[in-house]
Design a protein around this motif. Structure first.
Motif, mmCIF file in Angstrom:
data_model
loop_
_atom_site.group_PDB
_atom_site.id
_atom_site.type_symbol
_atom_site.label_atom_id
_atom_site.label_comp_id
_atom_site.label_asym_id
_atom_site.label_seq_id
_atom_site.Cartn_x
_atom_site.Cartn_y
_atom_site.Cartn_z
ATOM 1 N N LEU A 28 0.826 -1.206 0.000
ATOM 2 C CA LEU A 28 0.000 0.000 0.000
ATOM 3 C C LEU A 28 0.862 1.258 0.000
ATOM 4 C CD1 LEU A 28 -2.730 -0.806 2.673
ATOM 5 C CD2 LEU A 28 -3.149 -0.280 0.293
ATOM 6 N N PRO A 29 0.590 2.193 -0.884
ATOM 7 C CA PRO A 29 1.284 3.481 -0.797
ATOM 8 C C PRO A 29 0.912 4.152 0.533
ATOM 9 C CG PRO A 29 0.207 3.242 -2.931
ATOM 10 C CD PRO A 29 -0.271 2.113 -2.062
ATOM 11 N N GLU A 30 1.832 4.859 1.131
ATOM 12 C CA GLU A 30 1.624 5.451 2.454
ATOM 13 C C GLU A 30 0.384 6.349 2.479
ATOM 14 O OE1 GLU A 30 2.287 5.707 6.444
ATOM 15 O OE2 GLU A 30 3.235 4.377 5.007
ATOM 16 N N GLU A 31 0.169 7.142 1.450
ATOM 17 C CA GLU A 31 -0.989 8.050 1.405
ATOM 18 C C GLU A 31 -2.300 7.259 1.395
ATOM 19 O OE1 GLU A 31 -4.263 9.725 -0.770
ATOM 20 O OE2 GLU A 31 -2.705 8.774 -1.979
ATOM 21 N N VAL A 32 -2.330 6.151 0.680
ATOM 22 C CA VAL A 32 -3.518 5.295 0.621
ATOM 23 C C VAL A 32 -3.752 4.655 1.988
ATOM 24 C CG1 VAL A 32 -4.463 3.174 -0.390
ATOM 25 C CG2 VAL A 32 -3.345 4.870 -1.857
ATOM 26 N N LYS A 33 -2.691 4.165 2.599
ATOM 27 C CA LYS A 33 -2.805 3.545 3.916
ATOM 28 C C LYS A 33 -3.346 4.545 4.941
ATOM 29 C CE LYS A 33 -0.095 1.150 7.403
ATOM 30 N NZ LYS A 33 1.228 0.670 7.786
ATOM 31 N N GLY A 72 -9.820 -2.832 2.006
ATOM 32 C CA GLY A 72 -8.870 -1.982 1.296
ATOM 33 C C GLY A 72 -7.451 -2.153 1.815
ATOM 34 N N LEU A 73 -7.324 -2.319 3.118
ATOM 35 C CA LEU A 73 -6.012 -2.529 3.735
ATOM 36 C C LEU A 73 -5.466 -3.934 3.472
ATOM 37 C CD1 LEU A 73 -6.783 -0.801 7.138
ATOM 38 C CD2 LEU A 73 -5.032 -0.064 5.495
ATOM 39 N N GLY A 74 -6.317 -4.827 2.966
ATOM 40 C CA GLY A 74 -5.895 -6.198 2.690
ATOM 41 C C GLY A 74 -6.035 -7.117 3.887
ATOM 42 N N GLU A 75 -6.701 -6.647 4.930
ATOM 43 C CA GLU A 75 -6.835 -7.435 6.151
ATOM 44 C C GLU A 75 -8.054 -8.357 6.126
ATOM 45 O OE1 GLU A 75 -6.661 -4.666 9.424
ATOM 46 O OE2 GLU A 75 -4.778 -3.826 8.696
ATOM 47 N N ARG A 76 -8.926 -8.165 5.155
ATOM 48 C CA ARG A 76 -10.085 -9.044 4.958
ATOM 49 C C ARG A 76 -10.235 -9.286 3.464
ATOM 50 N NH1 ARG A 76 -14.419 -6.304 9.066
ATOM 51 N NH2 ARG A 76 -13.364 -6.896 10.986
ATOM 52 N N GLY A 77 -11.037 -10.288 3.136
ATOM 53 C CA GLY A 77 -11.251 -10.616 1.727
ATOM 54 C C GLY A 77 -10.146 -11.520 1.222
ATOM 55 N N SER A 84 -2.391 -10.184 -7.679
ATOM 56 C CA SER A 84 -1.362 -9.501 -8.461
ATOM 57 C C SER A 84 -1.311 -8.036 -8.023
ATOM 58 C CB SER A 84 -1.702 -9.574 -9.954
ATOM 59 O OG SER A 84 -2.861 -8.788 -10.229
ATOM 60 N N ALA A 85 -0.290 -7.329 -8.460
ATOM 61 C CA ALA A 85 -0.166 -5.906 -8.125
ATOM 62 C C ALA A 85 -1.383 -5.125 -8.631
ATOM 63 C CB ALA A 85 1.122 -5.339 -8.708
ATOM 64 N N ALA A 90 -6.513 -2.346 -7.540
ATOM 65 C CA ALA A 90 -7.961 -2.280 -7.796
ATOM 66 C C ALA A 90 -8.744 -2.440 -6.503
ATOM 67 C CB ALA A 90 -8.368 -3.348 -8.811
ATOM 68 N N ARG A 91 -8.259 -3.315 -5.597
ATOM 69 C CA ARG A 91 -8.919 -3.543 -4.310
ATOM 70 C C ARG A 91 -8.956 -2.264 -3.490
ATOM 71 N NH1 ARG A 91 -5.058 -6.281 -1.453
ATOM 72 N NH2 ARG A 91 -4.554 -4.276 -0.559
ATOM 73 N N TRP A 92 -7.805 -1.623 -3.305
ATOM 74 C CA TRP A 92 -7.801 -0.440 -2.447
ATOM 75 C C TRP A 92 -8.460 0.757 -3.123
ATOM 76 C CZ3 TRP A 92 -2.185 -1.429 -3.306
ATOM 77 C CH2 TRP A 92 -1.556 -0.511 -4.151
ATOM 78 N N THR A 93 -8.393 0.851 -4.444
ATOM 79 C CA THR A 93 -9.061 1.943 -5.158
ATOM 80 C C THR A 93 -10.576 1.828 -5.033
ATOM 81 O OG1 THR A 93 -7.220 2.111 -6.710
ATOM 82 C CG2 THR A 93 -9.326 3.049 -7.417
ATOM 83 N N ALA A 94 -11.103 0.625 -5.234
ATOM 84 C CA ALA A 94 -12.550 0.404 -5.115
ATOM 85 C C ALA A 94 -13.018 0.668 -3.687
ATOM 86 C CB ALA A 94 -12.901 -1.020 -5.534
ATOM 87 N N ALA A 95 -12.235 0.236 -2.700
ATOM 88 C CA ALA A 95 -12.612 0.469 -1.298
ATOM 89 C C ALA A 95 -12.658 1.958 -1.003
ATOM 90 C CB ALA A 95 -11.630 -0.232 -0.366
#
Length: 117
Positions: A28-33, A72-77, A84-85, A90-95
Motif C-alpha cells: 500500500l502506498p503510504e498516502e492510501v494507507k 482496502g487494507l488487505g486485512e479481509r477478503g 497480483s499488483a 484495484a482492491r484499495w481503489t474500489a474500497a
C-alpha cells in the motif's frame, strides 16, 4: 502458537491476545494507507457511538465502513499475497471510492455549485 517468528506466516500475520490476525498489505502506498486507516478509525468510532443508542442507519453504515477499510487494507477478503499488483491496487481503489461515497456530506454541500473564482 505464541510466536510466529521463523514461520512462513510471520510476514503475513501477527498475534494479539493469542489470535492470529492478517497484516496490512505492505504494498500500500503510504498516502492510501493513511486514508484507509482514517476511514477505519471513523468507522470504529461510529460503531462504538451507535451501540450507545444512536438511531437510524448509522450502525450499518459504520460497520460497512469498517469492513471496506479492512478490505482496502488487505486485512479481509482475498489475501493480498494471492493477488497480483493490479488486483491489489484495484482492491484499495474500489474500497476508497465506496468509502468516500458512504461518508456523510456536511450540511449545505450536496449539489452545491463549485467555485470557479
Amino acid at each position: 502458537m505464541s510466536d510466529l517468528g521463523g514461520t512462513t506466516d510471520d510476514k503475513r500475520f501477527f498475534l494479539h491476545s493469542g489470535r492470529r490476525w492478517r497484516k496490512t498489505d505492505p504494498s500500500l502506498p503510504e498516502e492510501v494507507k493513511i486514508r484507509l486507516m482514517s476511514h477505519l478509525g471513523r468507522g470504529r468510532s461510529g460503531v462504538r457511538n451507535s451501540s450507545k443508542g444512536d438511531a437510524g442507519g448509522a450502525l450499518p453504515r459504520a460497520r460497512r465502513t469498517v469492513q471496506l477499510a479492512k478490505e482496502g487494507l488487505g486485512e479481509r477478503g482475498t489475501p493480498w499475497w494471492e493477488q497480483s499488483a493490479a488486483q491489489r491496487e484495484a482492491r484499495w481503489t474500489a474500497a476508497l471510492e465506496e468509502l468516500e461515497a458512504l461518508r456523510p456530506k456536511p450540511p449545505g454541500t450536496a449539489g452545491a455549485p463549485a467555485d470557479d473564482d
